[in-house]
Design an enzyme around this catalytic site. Structure first.
Site, PDB file in Angstrom:
ATOM      1  N   ASP A  16      -0.284   5.121   0.817  1.00  0.00           N
ATOM      2  CA  ASP A  16      -0.585   6.134   1.836  1.00  0.00           C
ATOM      3  C   ASP A  16      -0.626   5.523   3.226  1.00  0.00           C
ATOM      4  OD1 ASP A  16      -0.887   8.419   0.133  1.00  0.00           O
ATOM      5  OD2 ASP A  16      -2.698   7.462  -0.632  1.00  0.00           O
ATOM      6  N   ASP A  50       0.868  -1.167   0.000  1.00  0.00           N
ATOM      7  CA  ASP A  50       0.000   0.000   0.000  1.00  0.00           C
ATOM      8  C   ASP A  50       0.914   1.229   0.000  1.00  0.00           C
ATOM      9  OD1 ASP A  50      -2.234   1.765   0.563  1.00  0.00           O
ATOM     10  OD2 ASP A  50      -1.548   1.778   2.648  1.00  0.00           O
TER      11      ASP A  50
HETATM   12  C1  XBP Z   1      -5.610   6.042   0.657  1.00  0.00           C
HETATM   13  C2  XBP Z   1      -6.773   6.846   0.335  1.00  0.00           C
HETATM   14  C3  XBP Z   1      -6.595   7.972  -0.577  1.00  0.00           C
HETATM   15  C4  XBP Z   1      -5.845   9.158  -0.034  1.00  0.00           C
HETATM   16  C5  XBP Z   1      -6.047  10.338  -0.926  1.00  0.00           C
HETATM   17  O1  XBP Z   1      -6.036   4.731   0.996  1.00  0.00           O
HETATM   18  O2  XBP Z   1      -7.871   6.579   0.763  1.00  0.00           O
HETATM   19  O3  XBP Z   1      -7.875   8.416  -0.932  1.00  0.00           O
HETATM   20  O4  XBP Z   1      -6.354   9.503   1.249  1.00  0.00           O
HETATM   21  O5  XBP Z   1      -5.659  10.084  -2.224  1.00  0.00           O
HETATM   22  P1  XBP Z   1      -5.022   3.485   0.929  1.00  0.00           P
HETATM   23  P2  XBP Z   1      -6.561  10.533  -3.488  1.00  0.00           P
HETATM   24  O6  XBP Z   1      -3.782   3.879   1.657  1.00  0.00           O
HETATM   25  O7  XBP Z   1      -5.763   2.408   1.655  1.00  0.00           O
HETATM   26  O8  XBP Z   1      -4.792   3.138  -0.508  1.00  0.00           O
HETATM   27  O9  XBP Z   1      -7.075  11.906  -3.209  1.00  0.00           O
HETATM   28  O10 XBP Z   1      -5.602  10.497  -4.650  1.00  0.00           O
HETATM   29  O11 XBP Z   1      -7.675   9.530  -3.597  1.00  0.00           O
HETATM   30 MG    MG Z   2      -2.984   3.143   3.507  1.00  0.00          MG
END
Ligand code: XBP
Ligand code: MG
Length: 243
Positions: free
Chosen positions: A11, A9
């Site tokens: 973020d 993953d």
């Molecule tokens: C990450 C997210 C993303 C970020 C924002 O989830 O939910 O929406 O918060 O990015 P994960 P965007 O780590 O579970 O993949 O604005 O590009 O969507």
């Molecule tokens: Mg995440």
């Protein structure tokens, strides 16, 4: 089990980027003349809605805001976020770079399964590991590849199809309960490193939970009934680097 690939993953797992996403959302709202402010408490709650566009839409509907151009706001947020991806402003979490390098040296495949966009993944790579680091990953699947975002397993199913490996031959790295549910529904063993926004999440069903990837002995828990001697040797080498 023989681990053949690590699927990561982005973020919260590779870096604490959710705080930079939050700041970018708030700058966007201010610029657009909206009086919305997502403080940390509210953002933690809003993270239950995965995907930035979906998060903005959810918030607008919840407060009954009219005439909101969700697409335009999210595009601007992506630009602001991208501009914030500069060396020094974002760093990888402890142990991440070393793990990636160890896995590459051991001949394992690397892949990414994220809800954010490919542009945002590239920007993070460029700011941390260098421009060509995206090429370290044999599969990069993002929120742009499927409308079904985590906890739906689709993004991980796409990665697994690209890799051509059974899920049990891979290790997924996640930081959130939504990500854990997605990975487990795709059938893959999952390592959790909770991030600043997910420390209170329910990680029941995780195979391993570590504070950070540079200190696996700081493990918070193993899955119930699981003990150190149960960790398969190749996973032990990879995560505990021979300790
Ligand atoms: C990450 C997210 C993303 C970020 C924002 O989830 O939910 O929406 O918060 O990015 P994960 P965007 O780590 O579970 O993949 O604005 O590009 O969507
Ligand atoms: Mg995440």
């Amino acid at each position: 089990m023989a681990v053949r690939a690590l699927i990561l993953d982005v973020d919260g797992t590779l870096a604490e980027t959710e705080e930079l996403h939050r700041i970018a959302f708030n700058r966007t709202f201010e610029e657009a003349g909206l009086d919305w402010v997502w403080d940390r408490e509210l953002y933690r709650e809003l993270l239950a809605v995965t995907g930035g566009r979906e998060r903005i839409r959810f918030h607008a509907e919840r407060i009954g805001a009219q005439d909101i151009d969700v697409g335009a706001l999210h595009r601007r947020k992506t630009d602001i976020y991208g501009a914030s991806m500069r060396p020094g402003n974002v760093t990888l979490r402890p142990g991440v770079e070393a793990l990636l390098r160890r896995a590459r040296a051991a001949g394992l495949d690397l892949a990414i399964g994220t809800t954010t966009s490919r542009t945002n993944v590239g920007a993070l790579m460029q700011a941390t590991l260098g421009a060509d680091a995206l090429s370290w990953f044999r599969s990069v699947r993002t929120g742009e590849d499927t409308p079904r975002k985590k906890p739906d397993p689709e993004v991980y199913r796409l990665v697994l199809a690209d890799l051509g490996f059974p899920p049990e031959d891979c290790l997924v790295f996640e930081d959130s309960a939504n990500g854990l549910r997605a990975a487990k529904a795709a059938g893959a063993p999952t390592v959790i490193t909770p991030s600043i926004y997910t420390a209170e999440d329910d990680f029941a069903g995780a195979d391993y939970i570590f504070k950070n990837l540079d200190e696996p002995f700081s493990m918070l828990t193993f899955a119930p009934g699981f003990a150190f001697h149960d960790v398969p040797p190749d996973v032990r080498d990879l995560l505990f680097h021979g300790q």
